[in-house]
Structures are given as structure tokens and as C-alpha cells.
Design a protein around this motif. Structure first.
Motif, PDB file in Angstrom:
ATOM      1  N   ARG A 282       0.850  -1.185   0.000  1.00  0.00           N
ATOM      2  CA  ARG A 282       0.000   0.000   0.000  1.00  0.00           C
ATOM      3  C   ARG A 282       0.888   1.238   0.000  1.00  0.00           C
ATOM      4  O   ARG A 282       1.659   1.442   0.926  1.00  0.00           O
ATOM      5  N   PRO A 283       0.812   2.081  -1.033  1.00  0.00           N
ATOM      6  CA  PRO A 283       1.696   3.246  -1.129  1.00  0.00           C
ATOM      7  C   PRO A 283       1.321   4.317  -0.104  1.00  0.00           C
ATOM      8  O   PRO A 283       0.184   4.405   0.346  1.00  0.00           O
ATOM      9  N   ARG A 284       2.293   5.128   0.248  1.00  0.00           N
ATOM     10  CA  ARG A 284       2.038   6.241   1.172  1.00  0.00           C
ATOM     11  C   ARG A 284       1.388   7.401   0.426  1.00  0.00           C
ATOM     12  O   ARG A 284       0.607   8.143   1.004  1.00  0.00           O
ATOM     13  N   GLU A 285       1.709   7.570  -0.838  1.00  0.00           N
ATOM     14  CA  GLU A 285       1.169   8.662  -1.653  1.00  0.00           C
ATOM     15  C   GLU A 285       0.018   8.153  -2.505  1.00  0.00           C
ATOM     16  O   GLU A 285       0.054   7.037  -3.003  1.00  0.00           O
TER      17      GLU A 285
ATOM     18  N   ARG B 124      -3.199   7.662  -1.623  1.00  0.00           N
ATOM     19  CA  ARG B 124      -4.238   6.887  -0.942  1.00  0.00           C
ATOM     20  C   ARG B 124      -5.532   7.688  -0.883  1.00  0.00           C
ATOM     21  O   ARG B 124      -5.515   8.897  -0.753  1.00  0.00           O
TER      22      ARG B 124
ATOM     23  N   GLY C 187      -5.476   2.657   0.558  1.00  0.00           N
ATOM     24  CA  GLY C 187      -4.400   2.465  -0.398  1.00  0.00           C
ATOM     25  C   GLY C 187      -4.471   1.149  -1.147  1.00  0.00           C
ATOM     26  O   GLY C 187      -3.556   0.817  -1.898  1.00  0.00           O
TER      27      GLY C 187
ATOM     28  N   ALA D 254       2.191  -1.684   4.479  1.00  0.00           N
ATOM     29  CA  ALA D 254       2.331  -0.309   4.025  1.00  0.00           C
ATOM     30  C   ALA D 254       3.719  -0.135   3.406  1.00  0.00           C
ATOM     31  O   ALA D 254       4.677  -0.808   3.782  1.00  0.00           O
ATOM     32  N   GLU D 255       3.826   0.765   2.477  1.00  0.00           N
ATOM     33  CA  GLU D 255       5.094   1.030   1.814  1.00  0.00           C
ATOM     34  C   GLU D 255       6.117   1.516   2.835  1.00  0.00           C
ATOM     35  O   GLU D 255       5.812   2.339   3.693  1.00  0.00           O
ATOM     36  N   GLY D 256       7.296   0.972   2.776  1.00  0.00           N
ATOM     37  CA  GLY D 256       8.347   1.342   3.709  1.00  0.00           C
ATOM     38  C   GLY D 256       8.393   0.449   4.936  1.00  0.00           C
ATOM     39  O   GLY D 256       9.296   0.550   5.731  1.00  0.00           O
ATOM     40  N   ARG D 257       7.420  -0.428   5.087  1.00  0.00           N
ATOM     41  CA  ARG D 257       7.383  -1.339   6.226  1.00  0.00           C
ATOM     42  C   ARG D 257       7.526  -2.787   5.786  1.00  0.00           C
ATOM     43  O   ARG D 257       7.174  -3.684   6.521  1.00  0.00           O
TER      44      ARG D 257
END
Length: 68
Positions: A6-9, A11, A15, A58-61
Motif C-alpha cells: 500500500r503506497p504512502r502517496e 491513498r 491504499g 504499508a510502503e516502507g514497512r
């Protein structure tokens, strides 16, 4: 193909549509349209959305074990 995260940007709610759009190479707006159109048909669309929201990282995790 992009990883299913799921991207942070971009959403709107969770997302999920943005992640699926990225994965299949279409815009998030088109994926949202497909989801809304599918809601006119009988089936567990909202349940599937909720399950994907909980299951997709989530993206980055992401760790190497959870990245698809």
C-alpha cells in the motif's frame, strides 16, 4: 511488476486500489472505478477490500519475507 504494498502517496482510504493499480500497471483512479463498478454486482467486495487493507503491508514497512 511492482511489489504489492500500500503506497504512502495517492491513498484515498486504505491504499488498496492504489496498490492494485500499481501492481497491474493501471492508474489508481481506474482501479477505483473498477471497484465501484464491481460493487453493483453481488459478492463480498467490501470484505475483500477490508482483508486486503489488513494483509497488505504499508510502503516502507516491508521485509524481504513479506514482499510479493
Amino acid at each position: 511488476m511492482a511489489a504489492l504494498v500500500r503506497p504512502r502517496e495517492g491513498r484515498m482510504i486504505g491504499g488498496v486500489c492504489a496498490a492494485l493499480g500499481r501492481r497491474f500497471g493501471i492508474s489508481a483512479l481506474a482501479m477505483r472505478g473498477i471497484f465501484l463498478a464491481s460493487c453493483l454486482l453481488p459478492g463480498p467486495q467490501f470484505l475483500l477490500y477490508a482483508v486486503l487493507w489488513m494483509m497488505l503491508p504499508a510502503e516502507g514497512r516491508t521485509s524481504p519475507k513479506t514482499a510479493w
